[in-house]
Every structure is written in structure tokens, then in C-alpha cells.
Design a protein around this motif. Structure first.
Motif, PDB file in Angstrom:
ATOM      1  N   GLU A  16       0.829  -1.211   0.000  1.00  0.00           N
ATOM      2  CA  GLU A  16       0.000   0.000   0.000  1.00  0.00           C
ATOM      3  C   GLU A  16       0.860   1.255   0.000  1.00  0.00           C
ATOM      4  OE1 GLU A  16      -3.036   0.084   2.944  1.00  0.00           O
ATOM      5  OE2 GLU A  16      -3.944  -1.806   2.335  1.00  0.00           O
ATOM      6  N   MET A  41      -5.963   7.318  -2.097  1.00  0.00           N
ATOM      7  CA  MET A  41      -6.531   5.985  -2.276  1.00  0.00           C
ATOM      8  C   MET A  41      -7.505   5.892  -3.453  1.00  0.00           C
ATOM      9  SD  MET A  41      -9.048   5.982   1.089  1.00  0.00           S
ATOM     10  CE  MET A  41      -8.019   6.912   2.204  1.00  0.00           C
ATOM     11  N   ASN A  51     -12.139   1.861   0.331  1.00  0.00           N
ATOM     12  CA  ASN A  51     -11.275   2.451   1.354  1.00  0.00           C
ATOM     13  C   ASN A  51     -11.890   3.705   1.950  1.00  0.00           C
ATOM     14  OD1 ASN A  51      -8.250   1.657  -0.499  1.00  0.00           O
ATOM     15  ND2 ASN A  51      -9.297   0.465   1.044  1.00  0.00           N
ATOM     16  N   THR A  72     -12.839   4.245   5.904  1.00  0.00           N
ATOM     17  CA  THR A  72     -12.249   5.351   6.657  1.00  0.00           C
ATOM     18  C   THR A  72     -13.321   6.208   7.315  1.00  0.00           C
ATOM     19  OG1 THR A  72     -10.377   5.402   5.123  1.00  0.00           O
ATOM     20  CG2 THR A  72     -10.692   7.327   6.508  1.00  0.00           C
ATOM     21  N   GLY A 122      -5.806  -2.123   4.553  1.00  0.00           N
ATOM     22  CA  GLY A 122      -7.165  -2.260   4.050  1.00  0.00           C
ATOM     23  C   GLY A 122      -7.986  -0.992   4.138  1.00  0.00           C
ATOM     24  N   SER A 123      -7.469   0.012   4.857  1.00  0.00           N
ATOM     25  CA  SER A 123      -8.232   1.255   5.023  1.00  0.00           C
ATOM     26  C   SER A 123      -7.917   2.284   3.944  1.00  0.00           C
ATOM     27  CB  SER A 123      -7.944   1.866   6.398  1.00  0.00           C
ATOM     28  OG  SER A 123      -6.599   2.300   6.474  1.00  0.00           O
ATOM     29  N   GLY A 124      -6.802   2.119   3.252  1.00  0.00           N
ATOM     30  CA  GLY A 124      -6.413   3.072   2.215  1.00  0.00           C
ATOM     31  C   GLY A 124      -5.570   4.222   2.717  1.00  0.00           C
ATOM     32  N   LEU A 162     -12.498  -5.795   6.018  1.00  0.00           N
ATOM     33  CA  LEU A 162     -11.061  -5.612   5.849  1.00  0.00           C
ATOM     34  C   LEU A 162     -10.426  -6.818   5.172  1.00  0.00           C
ATOM     35  CD1 LEU A 162      -9.975  -3.946   9.227  1.00  0.00           C
ATOM     36  CD2 LEU A 162     -10.223  -2.878   6.990  1.00  0.00           C
ATOM     37  N   ILE A 176     -11.298  -6.609   1.420  1.00  0.00           N
ATOM     38  CA  ILE A 176     -10.546  -5.552   0.732  1.00  0.00           C
ATOM     39  C   ILE A 176      -9.075  -5.929   0.611  1.00  0.00           C
ATOM     40  CG2 ILE A 176      -9.771  -3.154   0.904  1.00  0.00           C
ATOM     41  CD1 ILE A 176     -12.466  -2.505   2.205  1.00  0.00           C
ATOM     42  N   GLU A 181      -6.827  -6.328  -2.798  1.00  0.00           N
ATOM     43  CA  GLU A 181      -5.606  -5.575  -3.049  1.00  0.00           C
ATOM     44  C   GLU A 181      -4.483  -6.508  -3.495  1.00  0.00           C
ATOM     45  OE1 GLU A 181      -4.684  -3.232   0.364  1.00  0.00           O
ATOM     46  OE2 GLU A 181      -6.330  -1.823   0.054  1.00  0.00           O
ATOM     47  N   SER A 232     -19.337  -0.664   1.621  1.00  0.00           N
ATOM     48  CA  SER A 232     -17.903  -0.557   1.333  1.00  0.00           C
ATOM     49  C   SER A 232     -17.479  -1.557   0.267  1.00  0.00           C
ATOM     50  CB  SER A 232     -17.081  -0.798   2.614  1.00  0.00           C
ATOM     51  OG  SER A 232     -17.381   0.142   3.607  1.00  0.00           O
TER      52      SER A 232
END
Length: 599
Positions: free
Chosen positions: A69, A80, A97, A101, A282-284, A445, A448, A452, A531
Motif C-alpha cells: 500500500e 486511495m 477504502n 475510513t 485495508g483502510s487506504g 477488511l 478488501i 488488493e 464498502s
């Protein structure tokens, strides 16, 4: 490869020093989960044996995805939402993401507001969670002094919020449930707003706004304090804890190895879950923070350092927590398993009671809750900065507006406060747990993170992306374990944990007694899907928008076209090296820039 800067890039700031990036990343990743989750999981899952699955999870999933990331953000130079446009088929990851967030920041604000209530209460002459003569207390309240006994014949009143209270309710539990939360009978009973908590929430967001409204030039000045001071406070609490009577018993419980626990799949799921939580993957946000780096910054070195500091802090916090719990258990002549707790139960019920038994109880309580506030506060404003910058990357004309950044910061701060205010009513704790368990953690999470890994390794190509990384780092280093984890170990383990999590699904409960109604669970699943559905939804959208046969459409959305890669000056970005060798280390799409859904 020379850098090419677009007009919008000129508006985008960079870290002034490499240390700024390290401190900000460390501040974001070292949060409440290190204090209130890791120590309990270590004790629950076999003591020191839990370090085996935890370290393996860091090596196979945590560090590889963390490095992926941050290096992606640094390579593309965008937040992101725009970074994942490098692979149009999975650009929906950026939007997922953003949603994660938003949900996560609304939760952080509420937890910090609760901590502020305790911090202010620590300056009372008599700590309000130790007595029963307050307006919120009931006739069943038991003050802390009645729990305190060295006698083997004395009865111990459990301090866990979920415990069965046959002899009464500890004062700390009543303070938490009746004064701070004002818990109603269920999620369908909203009740009144907890106005004192709301005031703390507003105050926190005003301070957070002042920290970030001018961007990273301001926030980095704050993060040096909010990142380092909590660690120093943790060390102080640790030193005090290990000198207490009974501390050795607590540490023995914390680290006592139970090798048989390695055969339990739940232990491995807890380890992976903790890595996802504590590393911020996973949150960006890592993508966005990496985008502020200069192109040739050594992000690999910083990723290793942050991983060591993050995991080290988690391990260290266990000594601070369980040494104090050992002291508390000995004072009550009971065992650690009756006082050990995770999450809010540890921070807001168990620990305040333990600290209240010490000399200078007000000081130790104030120090502890100030540490909690600072640990969460840097996460709050760093996540907010990442969110706003990513939104502005979607609508770059905001960069050209006078006070554009300040306006967008304010808009999203207000929106998040509105969402968070639903969690500080009398029924707010039910909303809080619903958002936490369904929308900002758990399966979202894992899904995601899997996407990624797949997007970079299987769609874009791990070897192709690794060439970009080596170009940034100006090195020919070969680390086959990272690319192996990117392509096989990371996505495989994340998907396995996701499937296992789904197989264990049970209706959400509060306090082990209240079962959420079906409509509330449906709302929770909808929040989670809000999400994750961006990823398959946007992939279908791009495939439908492409032309030709299905295979031709798929090939066209695996990487950006030459036209989509064009910069403002007509040159082509480095991410299209398969199309042309003319490139730079940054890209900006020149087509349909007013449409955030078009790369």
C-alpha cells in the motif's frame, strides 16, 4: 526516470523530511488496538504461544500488504481513490477504502469522547467511578472499597461488564453504563443525547480540524507529540505496574505458553485480525500517506521500522496491562481470568478500578486516559487528512479554489460528527457496536485486503509492480518472499480467514445478553456491503463500458490505456510502461477529469 509534475501536483504538498512520513505512519498504526486488544488476545490464546501465529501473520500478510500500500501510493503519487485507477478493473478498492475510513473515524471520535469524560473525571477530588453516592448510582451499587480485601473469605464482585451480578454492581460498571453511556434497553430505543459526551466530541473535532485544515505541513508538527508522548506514558505505566504486588502473577498469565492452542483455528484468526487492525491495512490511509513521499524515498526501510515499532508496542503494552491486572487480582484475592477483559471493558471498567487502588490514584488515572486520548487522536486526524485528500483527488478542481482544502475538511468533519452523534445517545452503544462489527472491521477488511493482493499480483502483475518498486528504491534487491506473499500467501491466508469468519457468524450481541433484532443485523450487513460492493460493482461497470468481446474488454481494463495515461503536457505516465517507454513517476488523467468515476 525524471519526474514530471502536473498543475494539480503543484498544489499537492510533500513531506518536508523523511522522518515526517515515519512518525505519521507510526502515529496512525499505533492506536487503541495495541493497548486494549493485543494483550487480551495473547492471554486468551495461549500466552507466549500466540506470538507464533501473530509473527507469522505479520510476515505473510501484515508487512507485505503494508509495504504494498505505501509503495503504491508513493509510486502513483495520489490518494486511495486515484491510486487504484492504475488498475481500472479494481479501482473500486479506492472507494471501498473511503467508506471504511468514514466509518472508522466516526468510531474513533466516540471512543475519544468517552476517554475525555474519564480524563476530566480524574481531576475530581473523589474519583466518580469508585463511589456510590452519585446521581446515576442505584441501590445495588458497590463502592470500590467494599471490593478491596486481602481476606480469603471475602467475596469478589466481578468487574466485567458482562458478568452476572448477584451481589451487586461495581461502582465502575454503573459509572460506565449509567453515566457515560446511559444504556437504553435496546437499539430501537434511541433515548436522549448524552450532552456532556457530545460536547467532548465537538471539542475533539474542532482540535482535529485545526491540526489538519492546512494539510500535512501543520499535522506533522502535531504528530511528533501525539506519536511519541503516548509511548513515553506507556513506559511510565509499565514501570509502575511491574513494581506492584502481584505483578508477577499477571505477567505469568500473560505469557504462560499453552502449545495446544496452536491447533485451534480461532487462534490463527485472532492473530490475522489483530494484524489487520493494528497495521491499518485495508483502510487506504497507507496509500494516501505514501503518496506524499518523494519518488525515490526508501519506503521499504520505513515499512520495516514501523512494523517493528508497532508490534513491539503491542507486546510492551501487555506487560503494562497484565502487571496491573495481577495487582488488582491479588488485592481481591481472585484469579486473573476474572478480571481480564478486552476492548472498552478493559479501558473503561477494569483499568480505572485497578489504578484507583494505587496511591496518587487521580494522577495515574489522568495519565492513563491522556495516553488513550493521544493514541486515538493522531489516528483521528491522520485518517481524516487521508480521507479529505482522497476526495480532493477525485475532484481536483478543489485544489484550485481558494480555501478549497479548508472547506472540504470542514464538510467531512461535520458529516462524521453527525454520524458519530448517533452513537452517543442512550441507545448509542448498540449503534457503535453495529458499525464496528459490520462496517469498519472484520470481514470487510479481509475482503478488501484480498482484493488488493489480487489486483496487484494477479491482474497488474507482481513482477511488473516489483520493477516499479526497484526503480523507486534505486536498487536491484530481490526479496522473493515479498512477491510470494503478494501472490500466494497473502491473498490465500486472507481469503481463508474471510471464509472461516463467515462460517462462524452469529447474530451480534451486546453484553452477552442482548441479541440484536433481525432488522438491525440487516442494516449492519448493508453498511458492510456499502464498502465492499464498490469493488465488484465498479469492475462490472468498467467491463460494460469497454468494447469488444469479453476477453477484449477484460484486457482493456487490466491497465490504463495510452489516452488515459496522458499527462497535462501530453507525455505518458510510468504506469503505462507496457504502452510506451516515455514516462514519469506520476500520472494525472486528462480525460473527463470532472467525472470521478472515470480514470
Amino acid at each position: 526516470m525524471g519526474a514530471i509534475t502536473t498543475k494539480n501536483d503543484k498544489k499537492r504538498p510533500k513531506w518536508q523530511t523523511s522522518v515526517d512520513f515515519f512518525f505519521t505512519i507510526a502515529a496512525m498504526t499505533i492506536g487503541l488496538g495495541n493497548i486494549w486488544r493485543f494483550p487480551y488476545l495473547c492471554y486468551k490464546n495461549g500466552g507466549g504461544v500466540f506470538l507464533i501465529p501473530y509473527i507469522l501473520s505479520v510476515i505473510l500478510i501484515g508487512f507485505p500488504l503494508f509495504f504494498l500500500e505505501t509503495s503504491l501510493g508513493q509510486y502513483v503519487g495520489k490518494g486511495m481513490t486515484k491510486a487504484w485507477a492504475m488498475i481500472p478493473l479494481v479501482k473500486g478498492i479506492g472507494y471501498a477504502n473511503v467508506m471504511i475510513t468514514c466509518y472508522g473515524n466516526s468510531l474513533y471520535g466516540v471512543v475519544l469522547a468517552w476517554a475525555c469524560r474519564y480524563f476530566v473525571g480524574s481531576f475530581s477530588k473523589v474519583l466518580p467511578w469508585t463511589t456510590c453516592d452519585n446521581s446515576w448510582n442505584t441501590e445495588n451499587c458497590v463502592p470500590l472499597r467494599r471490593n478491596f480485601s486481602h481476606s480469603a473469605n471475602s467475596s469478589f464482585i466481578e468487574v466485567n461488564a458482562s458478568a452476572t451480578r448477584t451481589s451487586g454492581t461495581p461502582a465502575a460498571v454503573e459509572f460506565w453504563e449509567r453515566s457515560v453511556l446511559g444504556v437504553s434497553s435496546g437499539i430501537d430505543e434511541v433515548g436522549n443525547m448524552q450532552w456532556n459526551i457530545f460536547a467532548y466530541l465537538i471539542g475533539l473535532w474542532i482540535i482535529a480540524y485545526l491540526c489538519v485544515f492546512k494539510g500535512i505541513k501543520w499535522s506533522t508538527k502535531v504528530v511528533y507529540v501525539t506519536a511519541s508522548l503516548p509511548i513515553l506514558m506507556l513506559v511510565v505505566v509499565l514501570v509502575r505496574g511491574v513494581t506492584l504486588d502481584g505483578a508477577a502473577d499477571g505477567l505469568r498469565y500473560y505469557l504462560r505458553p499453552d502449545i495446544t492452542r496452536l491447533g485451534d483455528p480461532q487462534v490463527w484468526m485472532d492473530a490475522v485480525t489483530q494484524v489487520y487492525y493494528s497495521y491499518g491495512i485495508g483502510s487506504g490511509a497507507l496509500v494516501t500517506l505514501g503518496s506524499y513521499n518523494k519518488y525515490h524515498h526508501n519506503v521499504y526501510r520505513d515499512s520495516i521500522m514501523v512494523a517493528l515499532v508497532n508490534s513491539g508496542t503491542s507486546f510492551l503494552s501487555g506487560f503494562a496491562v497484565f502487571s496491573t491486572l495481577g495487582f488488582m487480582a491479588k488485592q481481591h484475592n481472585t484469579t486473573i481470568d476474572l478480571v481480564a477483559e478486552s476492548g472498552p471493558g478493559l479501558v473503561f471498567i477494569v483499568y480505572p478500578q485497578a489504578l484507583s487502588m494505587l496511591p496518587l490514584a487521580n494522577f495515574w488515572n489522568a495519565l492513563f486516559f491522556l495516553m488513550i486520548v493521544l493514541l486515538g487522536f493522531d489516528c483521528l486526524f491522520v485518517f481524516h487528512e487521508c480521507l479529505v485528500v482522497s476526495i480532493m483527488d477525485m475532484f481536483p478542481w478543489w485544489y484550485k479554489q481558494r480555501w478549497g482544502r479548508e472547506i472540504v475538511q470542514a464538510i467531512f468533519a461535520v458529516l462524521i460528527v453527525i454520524v458519530a452523534s448517533t452513537m452517543i445517545t442512550e441507545g448509542g452503544i448498540y449503534v457503535f457496536l453495529l458499525v464496528h462489527d459490520y462496517a469498519s472491521a472484520g470481514w470487510c477488511l479481509f475482503f478488501i485486503g484480498t482484493c488488493e493482493f489480487v489486483g496487484i499480483s494477479w491482474i497488474y502483475g507482481k513482477d511488473r509492480f516489483w520493477r516499479h518498486v526497484r526503480d523507486m528504491l534505486r536498487t536491484d534487491m530481490r526479496t522473493p518472499w515479498i512477491t510470494f506473499c503478494w501472490k500466494f500467501a497473502g491473498p490465500g491466508a486472507s481469503m481463508a480467514i474471510l471464509v472461516y469468519w463467515m462460517s462462524l457468524y452469529k447474530p451480534l450481541m451486546y453484553n452477552k445478553t442482548y441479541v440484536y433484532p433481525e432488522w438491525a443485523q440487516a442494516v449492519g450487513w448493508c453498511m458492510g456491503l456499502s464498502s465492499c460492493m464498490w469493488i465488484p460493482g465498479y469492475a462490472v461497470y468498467r467491463l460494460l463500458r469497454a468494447r469488444g468481446t469479453l476477453s477484449e474488454r477484460f484486457k482493456s481494463v487490466v491497465s490504463l490505456s495510452r489516452l488515459e495515461c496522458q499527462l497535462d503536457d501530453g507525455k505518458v505516465s510510468a504506469i503505462c510502461d507496457a504502452v510506451t517507454k516515455i514516462g514519469s513517476d506520476r500520472y494525472e488523467t486528462s480525460i473527463n477529469q470532472d467525472d470521478p468515476f472515470v480514470s
